[in-house]
Design an enzyme around this catalytic site. Structure first.
Site, mmCIF file in Angstrom:
data_model
loop_
_atom_site.group_PDB
_atom_site.id
_atom_site.type_symbol
_atom_site.label_atom_id
_atom_site.label_comp_id
_atom_site.label_asym_id
_atom_site.label_seq_id
_atom_site.Cartn_x
_atom_site.Cartn_y
_atom_site.Cartn_z
ATOM 1 N N HIS A 169 0.715 -1.086 -0.080
ATOM 2 C CA HIS A 169 0.051 -0.140 -0.063
ATOM 3 C C HIS A 169 1.111 1.275 -0.142
ATOM 4 O O HIS A 169 1.960 1.271 0.528
ATOM 5 C CB HIS A 169 -0.760 0.094 1.210
ATOM 6 N N CYS A 203 0.057 2.637 -4.584
ATOM 7 C CA CYS A 203 -0.759 3.862 -5.056
ATOM 8 C C CYS A 203 0.233 5.085 -4.753
ATOM 9 O O CYS A 203 0.905 5.007 -3.991
ATOM 10 C CB CYS A 203 -1.961 3.888 -4.061
#
Length: 463
Positions: free
Chosen positions: A161, A203
């Protein structure tokens, strides 16, 4: 003997020159390959899965798959260092205990993966120690570090992440872009590599290098997304029929793109730049159902002309002799889901698949409800803090301001770290979802907000 050697080399070059006229592309590849082999050095690899928990299955599956590719490519196991929490293979939710797959039809990628830094040993201090080759700073683990030298080549693959300016670690720590760049600069100053390739799946992963990675470090970085967008998970239960055994996403779109490409082609004739074109197409945003991101590259872009073999080896076991061509760079047809929403998909499918009235169904409902409440709370906290600091109209604008391309996220990285710490002290952890607000927090730093003002706002809103 010297004259004879020179004569043989001259004859070889003459033959190559004659071949050039007949088949220029093939000759160019042959010459480049010959030159690279002369300067091959030792291949080293560092593989990092920065998440934990079965809902994040895909990150550890990505890393395990990458290990298998490198091992088949001929890299020595002592030269491949793996960071992963190692908590999914035998998780009770895994329909195939002891097995990890990276695609619906893929084989086991878990078998044989070295457990160098697992559990709480997969932390930031150990990561930096490994990168810098500093065994004295290690806090457990296998003790393996990058013992590379000035003739060697390093491949780093990190999947997790991410958020503007940072990626997460399994230890609930944040790896900030400025700290990563600082370590890479120290590696360069120490002559610990000749050239390096860094693949990053997260991301807003472009924000880890944009405006920060100099061209002079001999590092070629490729990111799954640009500095402002999500990256995507794939091979998710949303694609599959009811016969699909998993309620999690098995891989990440960018990651499986580069790995599946590596397995399909001859890495001694495919360049980094050619692979970039493949993953750009496969990862590109398609229609509203497919999803996707914009793959970017940074740093020493001239290295894109080098062959993948230099960093990943060549898989001769399966006689991969298929050469690269543009036809292989086709968009993915698999549906993809934002990395931040993959956990919601997991809880939804866990709920749907559990028998009515079962403890598992009840647990899934609670997990889904808790995740949604947590997201709503973070949304509200950040919005109120920004409004408190800037007023209603400017506060909303501050949440969405993006700096011009080519500029780093923030001017003062210490400010960003401090403000994130202040928020978490008063309001609780940002969470993997709430990490997306680091751009908003960076904007507060760029606007000249002081730590005293941020502390007052967070304490008032989250009291």
């Amino acid at each position: 003997m010297i004259r004879l050697g020179a004569l043989l080399l001259f004859l070889q070059l003459m033959c190559l020159s004659i071949s050039t006229a007949r088949n220029p592309p093939s000759l160019s590849a042959t010459v480049s390959k010959f030159l690279e082999e002369e300067d091959e050095g030792t291949k080293w690899a560092l593989l990092v899965a920065g998440s934990r928990g079965y809902e994040n299955y895909r990150h550890q599956a990505d890393v395990c798959h990458a290990f298998q590719i490198l091992k088949k490519g001929g890299l020595q196991e002592e030269n491949i260092i793996v960071f992963m929490y190692d908590d999914i293979a035998f998780d009770e939710s895994n329909p195939r205990p002891g097995v990890i797959v990276n695609s619906p039809t893929g084989g086991d990628v878990y078998q044989g993966v070295p457990k160098d830094y697992t559990g709480e040993k997969a932390n930031l201090q150990n990561l930096f120690a490994v990168m810098l080759g500093n065994t004295s700073d290690l806090t457990g683990g296998s003790g393996k570090v990058l013992k590379s030298g000035p003739e060697d080549h390093i491949f780093i693959y990190y999947t997790d992440h991410g958020a503007p300016g940072l990626v997460a670690m399994t230890s609930d720590e944040y790896l900030y872009a400025a700290d990563l760049i600082n370590v890479l600069k120290r590696m360069h100053e120490a002559n610990s590599y000749a050239r390096m390739v860094f693949y990053l799946e997260a991301c807003e992963s472009g924000s880890m290098f944009e405006g920060l990675l100099p061209e002079t470090l001999n590092i070629y970085a490729v990111t799954a997304a640009n500095a402002t967008e999500n990256s995507y998970a794939t091979y998710c239960p949303i694609d599959q029929s009811n016969t699909f055994a998993y309620d999690v996403c098995l891989g990440d779109l960018y990651s499986v793109s580069w790995m599946e490409d590596s397995e399909q082609h001859d890495l001694q004739s495919e360049t980094l730049g050619q692979q970039l074109e493949v993953v750009k197409q496969r990862t590109a945003a398609g229609d509203s159902e497919t999803g996707g991101s914009h793959v970017k590259h940074y740093g020493s872009l001239v290295l894109s002309n080098e062959f993948l073999y230099t960093y990943m080896g060549a898989n001769t076991e399966h006689d991969n002799n298929k050469t690269w061509n543009k036809l292989s760079a086709t968009p993915s047809t698999a549906k993809a889901v934002s990395q931040r929403d993959a956990v919601l998909l997991h809880y939804q499918h866990k709920f749907y698949r559990a028998p009515n009235g079962s403890n598992r169904r009840h647990e899934a409902q609670e997990q889904l409800d808790r995740e949604i409440r947590s997201r709503m709370l973070v949304d509200d906290n950040i919005k109120q803090i920004s409004t408190f600091l800037f007023g209603a109209e400017d506060g909303i604008e501050m949440l969405h301001t993006v700096r011009p391309g080519g500029k780093p996220l923030v001017d003062d990285w210490t400010c960003l770290k401090t403000f994130v710490g202040i928020y978490e002290e008063h309001c609780g952890a940002l969470s993997k979802y709430g990490m997306k607000y680091t751009r908003s927090i960076a904007n507060m730093c760029n606007a000249g907000i002081t730590a005293t003002q941020m502390n007052m706002a967070a304490r008032k809103i989250c009291k």
